[in-house]
Design a protein around this motif. Structure first.
Motif, PDB file in Angstrom:
ATOM      1  N   VAL A   1       0.826  -1.211   0.000  1.00 39.58           N
ATOM      2  CA  VAL A   1       0.000   0.000   0.000  1.00 39.58           C
ATOM      3  C   VAL A   1       0.863   1.265   0.000  1.00 39.58           C
ATOM      4  O   VAL A   1       0.383   2.348  -0.318  1.00 39.58           O
TER       5      VAL A   1
ATOM      6  N   GLY B   1      -6.955   7.069   0.427  1.00 37.21           N
ATOM      7  CA  GLY B   1      -6.517   5.707   0.151  1.00 37.21           C
ATOM      8  C   GLY B   1      -5.164   5.611  -0.526  1.00 37.21           C
ATOM      9  O   GLY B   1      -4.701   4.519  -0.847  1.00 37.21           O
TER      10      GLY B   1
ATOM     11  N   GLY C   1      -2.236   6.208   0.696  1.00 33.89           N
ATOM     12  CA  GLY C   1      -1.140   5.751   1.554  1.00 33.89           C
ATOM     13  C   GLY C   1      -0.533   6.802   2.468  1.00 33.89           C
ATOM     14  O   GLY C   1       0.507   6.557   3.076  1.00 33.89           O
TER      15      GLY C   1
HETATM   16  N1  LIG Z   1      -5.798  -1.923   8.575  1.00 36.37           N
HETATM   17  C1  LIG Z   1      -5.726  -2.063   7.249  1.00 36.37           C
HETATM   18  N2  LIG Z   1      -5.868  -3.260   6.651  1.00 36.37           N
HETATM   19  C2  LIG Z   1      -5.783  -3.391   5.313  1.00 36.37           C
HETATM   20  N3  LIG Z   1      -5.588  -2.367   4.471  1.00 36.37           N
HETATM   21  C3  LIG Z   1      -5.456  -1.148   4.990  1.00 36.37           C
HETATM   22  C4  LIG Z   1      -5.511  -0.905   6.411  1.00 36.37           C
HETATM   23  N4  LIG Z   1      -5.349   0.414   6.625  1.00 36.37           N
HETATM   24  C5  LIG Z   1      -5.189   0.981   5.408  1.00 36.37           C
HETATM   25  N5  LIG Z   1      -5.242   0.041   4.432  1.00 36.37           N
HETATM   26  C6  LIG Z   1      -5.117   0.271   2.987  1.00 36.37           C
HETATM   27  O1  LIG Z   1      -3.923   0.987   2.757  1.00 36.37           O
HETATM   28  C7  LIG Z   1      -4.113   1.928   1.712  1.00 36.37           C
HETATM   29  C8  LIG Z   1      -3.653   3.285   2.154  1.00 36.37           C
HETATM   30  O2  LIG Z   1      -4.496   3.761   3.203  1.00 36.37           O
HETATM   31  P1  LIG Z   1      -4.259   5.139   3.943  1.00 36.37           P
HETATM   32  O3  LIG Z   1      -2.821   5.328   4.213  1.00 36.37           O
HETATM   33  O4  LIG Z   1      -5.174   5.149   5.109  1.00 36.37           O
HETATM   34  O5  LIG Z   1      -4.738   6.203   2.861  1.00 36.37           O
HETATM   35  P2  LIG Z   1      -4.865   7.787   3.022  1.00 36.37           P
HETATM   36  O6  LIG Z   1      -4.435   8.162   4.395  1.00 36.37           O
HETATM   37  O7  LIG Z   1      -4.003   8.351   1.957  1.00 36.37           O
HETATM   38  O8  LIG Z   1      -6.306   8.086   2.770  1.00 36.37           O
HETATM   39  C9  LIG Z   1      -5.588   1.876   1.338  1.00 36.37           C
HETATM   40  O9  LIG Z   1      -5.710   1.104   0.166  1.00 36.37           O
HETATM   41  C10 LIG Z   1      -6.233   1.153   2.492  1.00 36.37           C
HETATM   42  O10 LIG Z   1      -7.318   0.389   2.057  1.00 36.37           O
END
Ligand SMILES: Nc1ncnc2c1ncn2[C@@H]1O[C@H](COP(=O)(O)OP(=O)(O)O)[C@@H](O)[C@H]1O
Ligand SMILES: [Mg+2]
Length: 325
Positions: free
Chosen positions: A23, A44, A46
């Motif tokens: 991710v 989403g 990262g």
């Molecule tokens: N606990 C988790 N389990 C599985 N996938 C996750 C989890 N947390 C985040 N993701 C995935 O990691 C990716 C990046 O998420 P995130 O960093 O929260 O995005 P942003 O902060 O840029 O909106 C996304 O595709 C999300 O679905």
């Protein structure tokens, strides 16, 4: 000037029932004392995972740092023991989340919790001075009737008020690095402006470095020195804030900037809709991840673009950036 933080080739994966997904992939940036780096990109992409991995707060056991290092004052944050990390957090490194993860302690008053921070960080203050410092900080984050709030318990405050208390506690630490993950998104515009102003003021006073995660380009323009634009877990473009706004090189950045707030159209501008959607983790290709939404994509975009230097401090990950410049 030496760097306070140097993140190299960070890669993070999550294991879910559907499989194991990268991710965050090959993300690098650095930060000097007093500097503010904006992390920008659609939901989403990262941003939060990048911040959480620096702090050792990835959800366990699903999240894992696969690669990279993150040198903070020469020490790799990614390999610290939990105890070492705990000592850094809330001391040299503080963080503010949109949804406070480290919730306030429900059994202690706001005043007690804030004064405890001063007890740790400003041992020279006596009790009356600590109380005064706590009061001043509550006022600075825009909490009305600060005197009365000192005696309040967290559950007696509204969500926005609790968020401001969290911000007050993070700033009271006088951290060398502050990581803000959409800290003001839930707050109204006046309070948001007040808090951005306060962060900048503390930066000037203490030479604090800031990583500011936001999807609000207006905020980026106000507070950031450099910007890293992320797309689907990868870097798309990195540049100084003026350079990025004046000469965006990546088609994704151009899309984001297409509806930048204008003087004749003031107001809050969120990332505009770019046609199409971020690829889901399952459908991420080996090539440029923006290709399926990019008006300029060609066959070459089936291969992953490497870092190219538009100049020494302006980096872009796009096969076509030269033609677009
Ligand atoms: N606990 C988790 N389990 C599985 N996938 C996750 C989890 N947390 C985040 N993701 C995935 O990691 C990716 C990046 O998420 P995130 O960093 O929260 O995005 P942003 O902060 O840029 O909106 C996304 O595709 C999300 O679905
Ligand atoms: Mg996030």
């Amino acid at each position: 000037m030496g760097n306070l933080l140097e993140v190299d080739n960070l890669a993070v994966s999550f294991t879910t029932e559907a499989g194991c997904f990268r991710v965050v992939d090959d993300v690098s940036f650095s930060l000097a004392p007093g500097q503010t780096l904006g992390l920008v990109g659609e939901s989403g992409c990262g941003k939060s995972v990048t911040a959480l991995s620096l702090l050792g707060l990835l959800p366990q056991p699903a999240g894992r740092v696969e690669k990279g290092r993150a040198l903070f004052q020469g020490e790799d944050l990614l390999t610290l023991s939990p105890q070492q990390r705990y000592r850094l957090r809330g001391n040299k490194i503080a963080m503010i989340f949109q949804e406070p993860m480290t919730a306030l302690n429900p059994v202690h008053t706001v005043g007690r919790q804030l004064m405890e921070v001063y007890e740790l960080h400003r041992p020279e203050l006596n009790k009356a001075q600590r109380r005064q410092a706590a009061l001043t900080m509550l006022r600075r984050v825009g909490i009305p009737e600060a005197e009365a709030r000192l005696a309040a318990y967290p559950h007696q405050l509204s969500g926005g008020m609790r968020q401001r208390v969290m911000i007050a506690m993070a700033l009271a630490c006088e951290p060398e690095l502050l990581i803000c993950d959409e800290p003001t998104t839930a707050l109204d515009v006046t309070i948001q402006a007040q808090i951005l102003h306060l962060i900048r003021e503390l930066q000037r006073q203490n030479n604090m470095a800031v990583i500011f995660i936001t999807h609000d380009l207006g905020v980026v323009a106000q507070i950031c020195d450099r910007v890293l634009v992320m797309y689907a877990g990868r870097s798309a473009e990195q540049a100084g804030v003026f350079e990025l706004f004046e000469h965006p090189r990546h088609p994704y950045t151009r899309g984001l900037l297409a509806s930048i707030p204008r003087l004749d159209r003031p107001g809050k501008t969120e990332l505009p809709a770019i046609a199409g959607q971020v690829p889901s983790l399952e459908e991420q290709s080996a090539g440029c991840r923006f290709a399926n939404r990019c008006p300029y994509s060609t066959e070459v975009c089936a291969t992953q673009p490497a870092l190219e230097q538009a100049d020494s401090v302006h980096h872009v990950w796009c096969h076509h950036w030269r033609e677009l410049s």
